[in-house]
Design a protein around this motif. Sequence first.
Motif, PDB file in Angstrom:
ATOM      1  N   SER A  22       0.811  -1.221   0.000  1.00 13.99           N
ATOM      2  CA  SER A  22       0.000   0.000   0.000  1.00 13.99           C
ATOM      3  C   SER A  22       0.846   1.275   0.000  1.00 13.99           C
ATOM      4  O   SER A  22       0.387   2.313  -0.441  1.00 13.99           O
ATOM      5  N   VAL A  23       2.069   1.187   0.501  1.00 17.80           N
ATOM      6  CA  VAL A  23       2.948   2.365   0.506  1.00 17.80           C
ATOM      7  C   VAL A  23       4.018   2.296  -0.586  1.00 17.80           C
ATOM      8  O   VAL A  23       4.948   3.081  -0.606  1.00 17.80           O
ATOM      9  N   GLY A  24       3.880   1.341  -1.497  1.00 16.88           N
ATOM     10  CA  GLY A  24       4.759   1.280  -2.650  1.00 16.88           C
ATOM     11  C   GLY A  24       6.008   0.435  -2.502  1.00 16.88           C
ATOM     12  O   GLY A  24       6.870   0.466  -3.363  1.00 16.88           O
ATOM     13  N   LEU A  25       6.120  -0.314  -1.427  1.00 17.86           N
ATOM     14  CA  LEU A  25       7.299  -1.171  -1.250  1.00 17.86           C
ATOM     15  C   LEU A  25       7.062  -2.481  -1.980  1.00 17.86           C
ATOM     16  O   LEU A  25       6.063  -3.144  -1.758  1.00 17.86           O
ATOM     17  N   ASN A  26       7.990  -2.855  -2.839  1.00 16.11           N
ATOM     18  CA  ASN A  26       7.824  -4.119  -3.553  1.00 16.11           C
ATOM     19  C   ASN A  26       9.115  -4.917  -3.628  1.00 16.11           C
ATOM     20  O   ASN A  26       9.250  -5.818  -4.428  1.00 16.11           O
ATOM     21  N   GLY A  27      10.069  -4.579  -2.797  1.00 20.01           N
ATOM     22  CA  GLY A  27      11.329  -5.302  -2.768  1.00 20.01           C
ATOM     23  C   GLY A  27      12.132  -4.924  -1.541  1.00 20.01           C
ATOM     24  O   GLY A  27      11.728  -4.063  -0.766  1.00 20.01           O
ATOM     25  N   THR A  28      13.236  -5.596  -1.363  1.00 18.95           N
ATOM     26  CA  THR A  28      14.100  -5.302  -0.230  1.00 18.95           C
ATOM     27  C   THR A  28      15.511  -5.070  -0.749  1.00 18.95           C
ATOM     28  O   THR A  28      15.882  -5.633  -1.781  1.00 18.95           O
ATOM     29  N   PRO A  29      16.293  -4.285  -0.062  1.00 20.67           N
ATOM     30  CA  PRO A  29      15.891  -3.509   1.104  1.00 20.67           C
ATOM     31  C   PRO A  29      15.092  -2.271   0.689  1.00 20.67           C
ATOM     32  O   PRO A  29      15.270  -1.744  -0.408  1.00 20.67           O
ATOM     33  N   ALA A  30      14.223  -1.848   1.575  1.00 21.43           N
ATOM     34  CA  ALA A  30      13.419  -0.651   1.351  1.00 21.43           C
ATOM     35  C   ALA A  30      13.271   0.058   2.692  1.00 21.43           C
ATOM     36  O   ALA A  30      13.129  -0.586   3.728  1.00 21.43           O
ATOM     37  N   PHE A  31      13.311   1.373   2.657  1.00 20.74           N
ATOM     38  CA  PHE A  31      13.282   2.163   3.885  1.00 20.74           C
ATOM     39  C   PHE A  31      12.339   3.335   3.726  1.00 20.74           C
ATOM     40  O   PHE A  31      12.240   3.915   2.648  1.00 20.74           O
ATOM     41  N   ILE A  32      11.685   3.697   4.812  1.00 16.97           N
ATOM     42  CA  ILE A  32      10.900   4.920   4.848  1.00 16.97           C
ATOM     43  C   ILE A  32      11.473   5.771   5.962  1.00 16.97           C
ATOM     44  O   ILE A  32      11.510   5.355   7.121  1.00 16.97           O
ATOM     45  N   LEU A  33      11.953   6.947   5.577  1.00 15.08           N
ATOM     46  CA  LEU A  33      12.477   7.902   6.551  1.00 15.08           C
ATOM     47  C   LEU A  33      11.586   9.125   6.487  1.00 15.08           C
ATOM     48  O   LEU A  33      11.617   9.871   5.494  1.00 15.08           O
ATOM     49  N   GLY A  34      10.789   9.317   7.515  1.00 13.90           N
ATOM     50  CA  GLY A  34       9.853  10.431   7.504  1.00 13.90           C
ATOM     51  C   GLY A  34       8.875  10.268   6.369  1.00 13.90           C
ATOM     52  O   GLY A  34       8.143   9.290   6.303  1.00 13.90           O
ATOM     53  N   ASP A  35       8.901  11.193   5.404  1.00 13.51           N
ATOM     54  CA  ASP A  35       7.991  11.121   4.272  1.00 13.51           C
ATOM     55  C   ASP A  35       8.701  10.702   2.986  1.00 13.51           C
ATOM     56  O   ASP A  35       8.181  10.873   1.895  1.00 13.51           O
ATOM     57  N   ARG A  36       9.880  10.132   3.112  1.00 10.29           N
ATOM     58  CA  ARG A  36      10.658   9.738   1.925  1.00 10.29           C
ATOM     59  C   ARG A  36      10.890   8.237   1.885  1.00 10.29           C
ATOM     60  O   ARG A  36      11.244   7.603   2.877  1.00 10.29           O
TER      61      ARG A  36
END
Length: 85
Positions: free
Chosen positions: A32-46
């Motif tokens: 739902s937040v656009g993650l479709n692989g690893t590694p993936a990170f969300i820092l604040g709004d990025r």
Amino acid sequence: KAGVKDIAQFRKDLEDETYKDVVRQARSYATSVGLNGTPAFILGDRFISGAQPYEVFEDEVYRQLAKVADGTVPRAGTTVGPQAQ
């Protein structure tokens, strides 16, 4: 095997669906937040995709802290929008 101390137990849990609901919820949220692989990170709004050098994360942490300091991004625990009144 990365980070899995007991691969046999991991495979057993995977096969008997011990964590089926937790994994399904995590996968649904990630999608739902656009993650479709690893590694993936969300820092604040990025969103940061893929393995990145340390400097990429350091720069983004400082950018996010600056947004909080200047009020661009609300501090954790604050309420925004109509319910804030």
